[in-house]
Design an enzyme around this catalytic site. Sequence first.
Site, PDB file in Angstrom:
ATOM      1  N   ARG A  21      -1.724  -4.465 -13.188  1.00 20.39           N
ATOM      2  CA  ARG A  21      -1.725  -5.358 -14.365  1.00 20.39           C
ATOM      3  C   ARG A  21      -3.144  -5.793 -14.684  1.00 20.39           C
ATOM      4  O   ARG A  21      -4.082  -5.516 -13.928  1.00 20.39           O
ATOM      5  CB  ARG A  21      -0.818  -6.576 -14.142  1.00 20.39           C
ATOM      6  CG  ARG A  21      -1.199  -7.445 -12.962  1.00 20.39           C
ATOM      7  CD  ARG A  21      -0.107  -8.463 -12.679  1.00 20.39           C
ATOM      8  NE  ARG A  21      -0.329  -9.183 -11.442  1.00 20.39           N
ATOM      9  CZ  ARG A  21      -0.846 -10.408 -11.376  1.00 20.39           C
ATOM     10  NH1 ARG A  21      -1.221 -11.029 -12.468  1.00 20.39           N
ATOM     11  NH2 ARG A  21      -0.997 -11.000 -10.198  1.00 20.39           N
ATOM     12  N   ILE A  23      -6.855  -6.338 -15.839  1.00 19.00           N
ATOM     13  CA  ILE A  23      -8.023  -5.467 -15.957  1.00 19.00           C
ATOM     14  C   ILE A  23      -7.811  -4.163 -15.182  1.00 19.00           C
ATOM     15  O   ILE A  23      -8.140  -3.077 -15.669  1.00 19.00           O
ATOM     16  CB  ILE A  23      -9.280  -6.223 -15.468  1.00 19.00           C
ATOM     17  CG1 ILE A  23      -9.628  -7.350 -16.459  1.00 19.00           C
ATOM     18  CG2 ILE A  23     -10.462  -5.267 -15.297  1.00 19.00           C
ATOM     19  CD1 ILE A  23     -10.708  -8.308 -15.981  1.00 19.00           C
ATOM     20  N   ASP A  68      -2.306  -4.647   1.027  1.00 22.88           N
ATOM     21  CA  ASP A  68      -2.901  -5.943   0.721  1.00 22.88           C
ATOM     22  C   ASP A  68      -4.371  -5.790   1.101  1.00 22.88           C
ATOM     23  O   ASP A  68      -4.684  -5.461   2.258  1.00 22.88           O
ATOM     24  CB  ASP A  68      -2.201  -7.011   1.590  1.00 22.88           C
ATOM     25  CG  ASP A  68      -2.759  -8.401   1.351  1.00 22.88           C
ATOM     26  OD1 ASP A  68      -3.973  -8.528   1.089  1.00 22.88           O
ATOM     27  OD2 ASP A  68      -1.990  -9.365   1.451  1.00 22.88           O
ATOM     28  N   VAL A  69      -5.276  -6.010   0.157  1.00 17.20           N
ATOM     29  CA  VAL A  69      -6.690  -5.712   0.426  1.00 17.20           C
ATOM     30  C   VAL A  69      -7.278  -6.600   1.525  1.00 17.20           C
ATOM     31  O   VAL A  69      -8.331  -6.272   2.078  1.00 17.20           O
ATOM     32  CB  VAL A  69      -7.562  -5.808  -0.852  1.00 17.20           C
ATOM     33  CG1 VAL A  69      -7.156  -4.748  -1.869  1.00 17.20           C
ATOM     34  CG2 VAL A  69      -7.515  -7.213  -1.450  1.00 17.20           C
ATOM     35  N   ASN A  95     -11.080  -3.959  -7.738  1.00 15.32           N
ATOM     36  CA  ASN A  95     -10.712  -4.849  -8.845  1.00 15.32           C
ATOM     37  C   ASN A  95      -9.864  -6.048  -8.419  1.00 15.32           C
ATOM     38  O   ASN A  95      -9.934  -7.104  -9.060  1.00 15.32           O
ATOM     39  CB  ASN A  95      -9.957  -4.022  -9.896  1.00 15.32           C
ATOM     40  CG  ASN A  95      -9.238  -4.896 -10.898  1.00 15.32           C
ATOM     41  OD1 ASN A  95      -9.848  -5.464 -11.804  1.00 15.32           O
ATOM     42  ND2 ASN A  95      -7.923  -5.043 -10.727  1.00 15.32           N
ATOM     43  N   TYR A 162     -14.360 -19.422  -6.301  1.00 15.96           N
ATOM     44  CA  TYR A 162     -14.436 -18.185  -7.089  1.00 15.96           C
ATOM     45  C   TYR A 162     -15.894 -17.849  -7.411  1.00 15.96           C
ATOM     46  O   TYR A 162     -16.331 -16.707  -7.251  1.00 15.96           O
ATOM     47  CB  TYR A 162     -13.632 -18.360  -8.381  1.00 15.96           C
ATOM     48  CG  TYR A 162     -13.555 -17.107  -9.228  1.00 15.96           C
ATOM     49  CD1 TYR A 162     -12.616 -16.115  -8.966  1.00 15.96           C
ATOM     50  CD2 TYR A 162     -14.425 -16.911 -10.301  1.00 15.96           C
ATOM     51  CE1 TYR A 162     -12.540 -14.971  -9.751  1.00 15.96           C
ATOM     52  CE2 TYR A 162     -14.353 -15.770 -11.080  1.00 15.96           C
ATOM     53  CZ  TYR A 162     -13.410 -14.799 -10.812  1.00 15.96           C
ATOM     54  OH  TYR A 162     -13.346 -13.665 -11.576  1.00 15.96           O
ATOM     55  N   LYS A 166     -17.841 -14.432  -6.124  1.00 18.08           N
ATOM     56  CA  LYS A 166     -18.348 -13.371  -6.986  1.00 18.08           C
ATOM     57  C   LYS A 166     -19.855 -13.170  -6.801  1.00 18.08           C
ATOM     58  O   LYS A 166     -20.354 -12.043  -6.938  1.00 18.08           O
ATOM     59  CB  LYS A 166     -17.989 -13.663  -8.446  1.00 18.08           C
ATOM     60  CG  LYS A 166     -16.481 -13.559  -8.728  1.00 18.08           C
ATOM     61  CD  LYS A 166     -15.935 -12.163  -8.426  1.00 18.08           C
ATOM     62  CE  LYS A 166     -14.473 -12.001  -8.831  1.00 18.08           C
ATOM     63  NZ  LYS A 166     -13.965 -10.635  -8.617  1.00 18.08           N
TER      64      LYS A 166
END
Length: 255
Positions: A21, A23, A68-69, A95, A162, A166
């Site tokens: 879903r 991006i 699951d990453v 992603n 967050y 990033k």
Amino acid sequence: MSVLDSFSLQGKVSVVTGANRGIGRALVTALAEAGSDVALLVRDPASADEAVAALEALGVRSAVVAADVTQLDQVERAVEEVVTALGRVDVLVNNAGACIHKPALEVTGEEWRQVMDVNVNGVWNCAQAFGRQMVAQNSGTIINIGSMSGNIVNRPQWQPAYNASKAAVHHLTRSLAAEWAPYGVRVNALAPGYIATDMTPVDDPAFQRYWIEDAPLRRFGLPEELGPSVVFLAAPASAFMTGEILVIDGGYSVF
Ligand code: NDP
């Protein structure tokens, strides 16, 4: 090679995490339209049914791998499954991500760890596991989905974990790019601004003044607007580019 041929991913195998879903889903389509076979790495394989049907219609091969990453053993198993199903791995798009909007003093330890676990440890796990495969084959490209939040501090909503996560993704990108360049593996990041997905309530009037009116292009972006740039970063078109953070934010971070 002509200019347009340098954007072709014909015969390549790409892996996209969080592919079902937002991006990730749009990037799957873009890579396939450029000719790549695509493996969708998702937590729930059933959630990828629609994407698989769309890939079949585009005439490329696909595979769905469950992981699951944040779980390295699951990611390592996913590498084996992709190689078994599609033969190799040429492109990894890291992603999958998570965001929590909260002022710093209200963020719980659990929330901090959750965001860091998906956004930093998840990117690390996938980069290491798929990167091992790429280094062994002496070729590959990794595209980490960072964020303009790795460069600026968003407002009016606070999202400290967050933003920090990033920034870590961006610098991990540079670090791996330096280390793996001798092995023919390029590592770049894409740093989007506000994009309409489940993660980002771009239609909320509370954010209109800051998110939209403060952006030079005065609008939010759509997931599919990131597709061409990911194809560029994945393809020979960007052969002399590594360790770079490509910002696509409607100009938001120029101010
Ligand atoms: P969505 O919330 O729409 O999608 C997040 C995706 O990540 C889902 O597919 C989700 O899978 C997957 N995911 C989350 N946690 C895990 C996990 N532990 N293991 C595997 N998959 C996981 O977000 P977006 O599409 O907006 O975001 C995609 C990326 O783009 C993220 O890295 C985000 O930080 C980044 N980004 C987004 C921006 C935006 O404005 N939308 C701006 C800048 C960057 P599931 O369906 O199973 O939940």
